[in-house]
Design an enzyme around this catalytic site. Sequence first.
Site, mmCIF file in Angstrom:
data_model
loop_
_atom_site.group_PDB
_atom_site.id
_atom_site.type_symbol
_atom_site.label_atom_id
_atom_site.label_comp_id
_atom_site.label_asym_id
_atom_site.label_seq_id
_atom_site.Cartn_x
_atom_site.Cartn_y
_atom_site.Cartn_z
ATOM 1 N N CYS A 49 4.174 -18.069 8.884
ATOM 2 C CA CYS A 49 2.571 -18.249 8.815
ATOM 3 C C CYS A 49 1.731 -17.437 9.966
ATOM 4 O O CYS A 49 0.423 -16.549 9.181
ATOM 5 C CB CYS A 49 2.730 -18.900 10.896
ATOM 6 S SG CYS A 49 3.836 -20.420 10.523
ATOM 7 N N ASN B 229 -7.003 0.205 -0.292
ATOM 8 C CA ASN B 229 -6.933 -1.212 -1.170
ATOM 9 C C ASN B 229 -7.417 -1.371 -2.470
ATOM 10 O O ASN B 229 -7.964 -0.681 -2.570
ATOM 11 C CB ASN B 229 -6.897 -1.872 -0.080
ATOM 12 C CG ASN B 229 -5.791 -3.406 0.040
ATOM 13 O OD1 ASN B 229 -5.189 -3.991 -1.000
ATOM 14 N ND2 ASN B 229 -4.749 -3.243 0.612
ATOM 15 N N TRP B 230 -7.822 -2.493 -2.208
ATOM 16 C CA TRP B 230 -8.651 -3.183 -3.755
ATOM 17 C C TRP B 230 -9.601 -2.299 -3.051
ATOM 18 O O TRP B 230 -10.674 -2.090 -4.180
ATOM 19 C CB TRP B 230 -8.706 -4.225 -3.742
ATOM 20 C CG TRP B 230 -9.384 -5.359 -2.332
ATOM 21 C CD1 TRP B 230 -8.695 -5.528 -1.542
ATOM 22 C CD2 TRP B 230 -10.985 -5.161 -2.692
ATOM 23 N NE1 TRP B 230 -10.043 -6.178 -0.914
ATOM 24 C CE2 TRP B 230 -10.867 -5.747 -1.423
ATOM 25 C CE3 TRP B 230 -11.928 -5.031 -3.354
ATOM 26 C CZ2 TRP B 230 -12.347 -5.931 -0.622
ATOM 27 C CZ3 TRP B 230 -13.247 -5.143 -3.158
ATOM 28 C CH2 TRP B 230 -13.472 -5.476 -1.601
ATOM 29 N N ASP C 188 5.980 -2.206 -0.301
ATOM 30 C CA ASP C 188 4.422 -2.844 -0.675
ATOM 31 C C ASP C 188 3.540 -1.382 -1.206
ATOM 32 O O ASP C 188 2.224 -1.828 -0.666
ATOM 33 C CB ASP C 188 3.743 -3.843 0.393
ATOM 34 C CG ASP C 188 2.460 -4.925 -0.314
ATOM 35 O OD1 ASP C 188 2.493 -4.994 -1.350
ATOM 36 O OD2 ASP C 188 2.217 -5.001 0.780
ATOM 37 N N THR D 180 3.014 -7.048 -10.048
ATOM 38 C CA THR D 180 1.616 -8.390 -10.848
ATOM 39 C C THR D 180 0.458 -6.926 -10.500
ATOM 40 O O THR D 180 0.416 -6.019 -10.342
ATOM 41 C CB THR D 180 1.378 -9.284 -9.893
ATOM 42 O OG1 THR D 180 1.361 -8.584 -8.578
ATOM 43 C CG2 THR D 180 2.462 -10.773 -9.130
ATOM 44 N N GLY E 8 0.500 -12.109 -7.141
ATOM 45 C CA GLY E 8 1.838 -13.713 -5.915
ATOM 46 C C GLY E 8 3.070 -12.218 -6.106
ATOM 47 O O GLY E 8 3.602 -13.105 -5.273
HETATM 48 CA CA CA Z 1 0.997 -6.522 -2.366
#
Ligand code: CA
Length: 719
Positions: free
Chosen positions: A643, A424-425, A336, A266, A204
């Site tokens: 959006c 990424n993950w 990020d 997070t 989040g």
């Molecule tokens: Ca992020």
Amino acid sequence: MNKAIWGASVLMLGALGIASCNEAEFLDAFESGSGITATMLTGAGDDHANWITHGRTYSEQRFSPLDAISTENVGELGLAWSADMDTARGQEATPLVIDGKLYLTTAWSKVKAFDAATGEALWDYDPEVPGETAVRACCDVVNRGLATWGTSLFLGTLDGRLVSLDRDTGAVQWEVQTTDPDQSYTVTGAPRVIDGKIIIGNGGAEFGVRGYVAAYDVDNGEELWRFYTVPDGNEGGEAPEYLQAAAETWNTEVLAGSDAIGGGGTVWDSMAYDADLDLLYIGVGNGSPWNRAYRSPGEDGTGEGDNLYLSSIVAVRPSTGEYVWHYQTTPGETWDYTATQHIMLADMEIDGEQRQVLMQAPKNGFFYVIDRATGEFISAEPYVAVNWATGIGEDGRPIENPETRIDKTGKPAIVTPGALGGHNWHPMAYHPDENLVFIPAFEAAMVYAPEENWKPDRARGFNVGFNLGAGDLPPDLGIRREVAGTLRGMLVAWDPVAQEPRWTVEHPGPWNGGLLATGGGLVFQGTAGSEFNAYDASNGEKLWSFGAQTGVVAPPITYTVDGEQYVAVLAGWGGAYAITVDGGLLNDKAPVRNVSRLLVFKLGGTGELPPEKELAALPLDPPPSRASPEDIALGGEKYARYCAVCHAPAAVGSTVLPDLRRSGTLGNASSWAAVVHDGILKDNGMVGFGESMSREEIEAIRAYVIQRANEDKAMEPAE
Ligand code: CA
């Protein structure tokens, strides 16, 4: 069984170097019905039949010694069985296999159990996550897996619950809320269990939360400890020492008070555990908002401080939640650049010395080797193209390129890796015989542009403090093709000692699947190109390929039932890249489709998938664009903030969520307002934005999407 005694015996066995568990112990446990124990989890590597924790073992190597399927015979691999899922969204889960049964999670945090050999469906569990939770999820309504202990399974749900299920029946045993439901927390990661404690994080950071990881009692869900990753600005000297130390690296004013920003950090995915050292390693995410100048402003109005423990790997004592050490990959994180990527443990000789290392390829593009006992930096080299730093110094700090740090004002910059990272993950895998780490890597640069008078809106929308619309591509097919041509996907076989690739397989584009390595000398990976492939681990030669009919992002697993080896992967296109970048980057590119389906293979398998459904070609048919340029510009600005994260930048349409250029409400202001302002589709995940935007602003978004649809229609190739 007394948990303290278990813990002590595990430590003792570890110290004596004795294998703490074996396959016979697994069989005894299943026969007696005693279920999964601490010694079974610690010794998971010694049992080859099952897959009882997320990364197969606590070291998270995703290597299975199984070798019945090998480089010699992988050509005979065929479909044993498959099972269609009831959620057409991104599928990211690693299944667990326990005693011949396979358990998995799907999008919307559902759980399904199957006979692992036959595919017979055993039970289903749906936590009934409210549809409106979707708007709090940055990266699709995904779930990455389960944990187990005793005869229970543990699930984290998108809306932040931790649920204990009976493994035999799927019945709920207890559930607890692990997050504040009034804030935009989500849970997508797999919990881990260490010695009777369930460890779970949350996500989040794009929405303004404060990150933490917490431990819960396996028996009743009682919270045992909570470890925050960033200071809260209010606690001062009351805070634990490690947070007081962190507060010195922030300008904490913005973290305190009722309109405080959460700070982020997070812990939404990776964890690993070393039972000998009794250390839990957690991967900490990005800052909230992304732009440090808003998150930790300095006296000159730009940002200041390293902002611990953002983008760090932190070692925590799992029994108490006590801080032990940290290593920060990206001090003063602003792009990020999470360090939530896969954390993997291995032992190897480096410079003539046997080292206990921890490895990570975080979003920032460098592959790190760290001493896992102390957190000491050993080495780091780029595994993809990187321009935000020219290297990592011997002190373990990046040598930054100042051109890439964007504050509140000034010029934008194209930065690589972009916010999706160089990785990424998607889990990596390790092959001990080759001493190679396989990385599902990619290159996708991003435009970071300042946003001058940014204000947080913790109710809705992306809180990043950059102008996310600034990088939107103009409606020019040539430019779009050129940009698409810069996107790369690759499977990199990385030598962690030499810190260089040994071989690389190029894929058609980014966002390919997670990895599995096996004792048969194989590496398995699904692709965005709708294939599921097996490669020779020693040289990357493609030895086998299966047409999956859908992009595959989840990692495969392998297991045996009655001695026969199976390979399983949950197929189903989705996740952050699919919903933001991929969709309509090119008007003439066939979209990757989502077919959510578990695929299970064995040697000699003769199963076939149902025929692919034809995708209906839908030409764009928007109403004419008649709004004023001012309204369209306002709509574009609001679109970028509220959006784009789900419906793609510049409204080019994602492959997983509705393409707004084709929306049936586009031609009708009142039906548009009923959806976007009033939220009549909230149960589908499309909440109303009336709290965050006026009716005029919401109507301006309609004008913007109409304009974009007309521009893209003009680019469509003539029939
Ligand atoms: Ca992020």
